[in-house]
Scaffold this active site. Sequence first.
Site, short mmCIF file in Angstrom:
data_model
loop_
_atom_site.label_atom_id
_atom_site.label_comp_id
_atom_site.label_asym_id
_atom_site.label_seq_id
_atom_site.Cartn_x
_atom_site.Cartn_y
_atom_site.Cartn_z
N ALA A 46 -9.74 -9.13 7.63
CA ALA A 46 -8.89 -9.16 8.74
C ALA A 46 -8.59 -10.57 9.42
O ALA A 46 -8.03 -10.86 10.61
CB ALA A 46 -9.25 -8.17 9.89
N ASN A 47 -9.00 -11.44 8.77
CA ASN A 47 -9.17 -12.98 9.48
C ASN A 47 -7.90 -13.56 9.17
O ASN A 47 -7.49 -14.62 9.85
CB ASN A 47 -10.33 -13.90 8.92
CG ASN A 47 -10.39 -14.13 7.42
OD1 ASN A 47 -10.24 -13.15 6.80
ND2 ASN A 47 -10.14 -15.32 7.11
N THR A 48 -7.01 -13.12 8.35
CA THR A 48 -5.64 -13.73 7.96
C THR A 48 -4.81 -12.76 7.45
O THR A 48 -5.24 -11.81 6.95
CB THR A 48 -5.84 -15.04 7.06
OG1 THR A 48 -4.79 -15.80 7.00
CG2 THR A 48 -6.44 -14.57 5.76
N GLY A 49 -3.54 -13.05 7.17
CA GLY A 49 -2.64 -12.33 6.49
C GLY A 49 -2.31 -10.84 7.04
O GLY A 49 -2.14 -10.70 8.19
N ILE A 50 -2.11 -10.09 6.10
CA ILE A 50 -1.81 -8.51 6.45
C ILE A 50 -2.75 -8.05 7.34
O ILE A 50 -2.82 -7.08 8.22
CB ILE A 50 -1.46 -7.86 5.14
CG1 ILE A 50 -0.34 -8.38 4.42
CG2 ILE A 50 -1.42 -6.31 5.59
CD1 ILE A 50 -0.09 -7.84 2.80
N GLY A 51 -4.04 -8.17 7.02
CA GLY A 51 -5.18 -7.64 7.46
C GLY A 51 -5.39 -8.06 9.06
O GLY A 51 -5.54 -7.21 10.08
N SER A 174 -1.44 -1.80 -4.58
CA SER A 174 -0.03 -2.88 -4.88
C SER A 174 0.70 -2.25 -6.12
O SER A 174 0.31 -1.36 -6.97
CB SER A 174 -0.71 -4.14 -5.42
OG SER A 174 0.11 -5.10 -5.94
N TYR A 200 -6.70 -8.12 -12.20
CA TYR A 200 -5.81 -7.70 -10.95
C TYR A 200 -5.37 -6.22 -10.81
O TYR A 200 -5.45 -5.45 -10.01
CB TYR A 200 -5.07 -8.76 -10.43
CG TYR A 200 -4.46 -8.48 -9.24
CD1 TYR A 200 -5.12 -8.33 -8.01
CD2 TYR A 200 -2.95 -8.07 -9.11
CE1 TYR A 200 -4.57 -8.26 -6.63
CE2 TYR A 200 -2.43 -7.93 -7.66
CZ TYR A 200 -3.37 -8.04 -6.60
OH TYR A 200 -2.53 -7.36 -5.42
#
Length: 429
Positions: A46-51, A174, A200
């Site tokens: 959760a430190n960047t992006g969608i999170g 995804s 992936y």
Amino acid sequence: MNRYLLPLSVLGTVAGGAVLLRDYVAGGSCPSKANILGKTVIVTGANTGIGKQTALELARRGGNIILACRDMEKCEAAAKDIRRETLNHHVNARHLDLASLKSIREFAAKIIEEEERVHILVNNAAVMRCPHWTTEDGFEMQFGVNHLGHFLLTNLLLDKLKASAPSRIINLSSLAHVAGHIDFEDLNWERREYDTKAAYCQSKLAVALLPGAGADAAEPSAFFPAPPAPPSRPPVPGLALLSRGRDARKNDPTSASAGLTLESALCTCFSESIVDQPRPLSRELTPRVGGLSLPGGSERGVCSPPCPSLPSPSGTGVTVNALHPGVARTELGRHTGMHSSAFSSFTLGPIFWLLVKSPQLAAQTSTYLAVAEELEGVSGKYFDGLKEKAPAPEAEDEEVAQRLWAESARLVGLEMSRGSSVRGQPLDE
């Protein structure tokens, strides 16, 4: 002046149409206005992006937010940003390295000890198309972080989630899962030439299967059904309930029991009878933790409004769903090389502008699954944007899900005893 009018009108129409098309492709914002005041939420990565955007959206709605990240400096900065923007001071950073089983166990132990409740778990963190790296425990990095790390975390927190019911588990998969295949002969890419894209896709297919895989540990008896009990004459709980309501109306017409009617008694009788019916083993998490599937495909029950005495579809009140958030402009794609040259950025720029979401828009699906009142009790589903859709056929294969769970439990060292919850200790060799 008139000769410029038509070209300008055409240009405006094209630009407006492009914006509308972009908004349509993006899928829109979360339609639910529900708040989650006082509810505890864990968001991994959760430190960047969608999170980070998911955490911010849920903080706006009053949640007690725990950012679970590997890089504590970035995590603390993200928590500070969210507190400042939302004025919600219940936003905290915790260390969690999903590439380390030791770190996952330490994080889960701390949550269990310090948090009275956990209502929402958002398994958001991911690694995409990285080089052939391995985790601290020797797993292929994408499979280890994207699937095994969240698999262990979910199982270790499952009792806490059950005790906090109604609670929700949200797994970010995804669209790439449709190209994935679970290769049980070489899950860690030790025998084949490493294919970062295929690795992936396999990891995200495993995440799409996680609704089934992660729950077996909660109820081993679902995986190894006990022999049926001898037939006996079942009680009729609904009649006892109706009698209690009649007696209550005589003594105190305003009491809660006085409101019990024939309809609610019959609903209770019906619900308790179907709980006792044998059910086939399902790949979904909710049946694994004591699930209930109502006749006729009902997700909520038979009453209108739903009878409060009916158990939730999960039986335990824990639901789990997977989602594809869309392609977003985040750090996740840093290993893909899409923007490694100015030429590719220039030529693909218009396409990316049209098809790629901002992190804020990409977080709307996670937010929707976390808060929407209309999704209360909905479990075992796959969402693309804000709409439920069918996942790839292999993501609905019960045999694959059962085998993946068993293998994942072995790899991460989940110790179980028949009919008990996960102990989270290494298995004896």
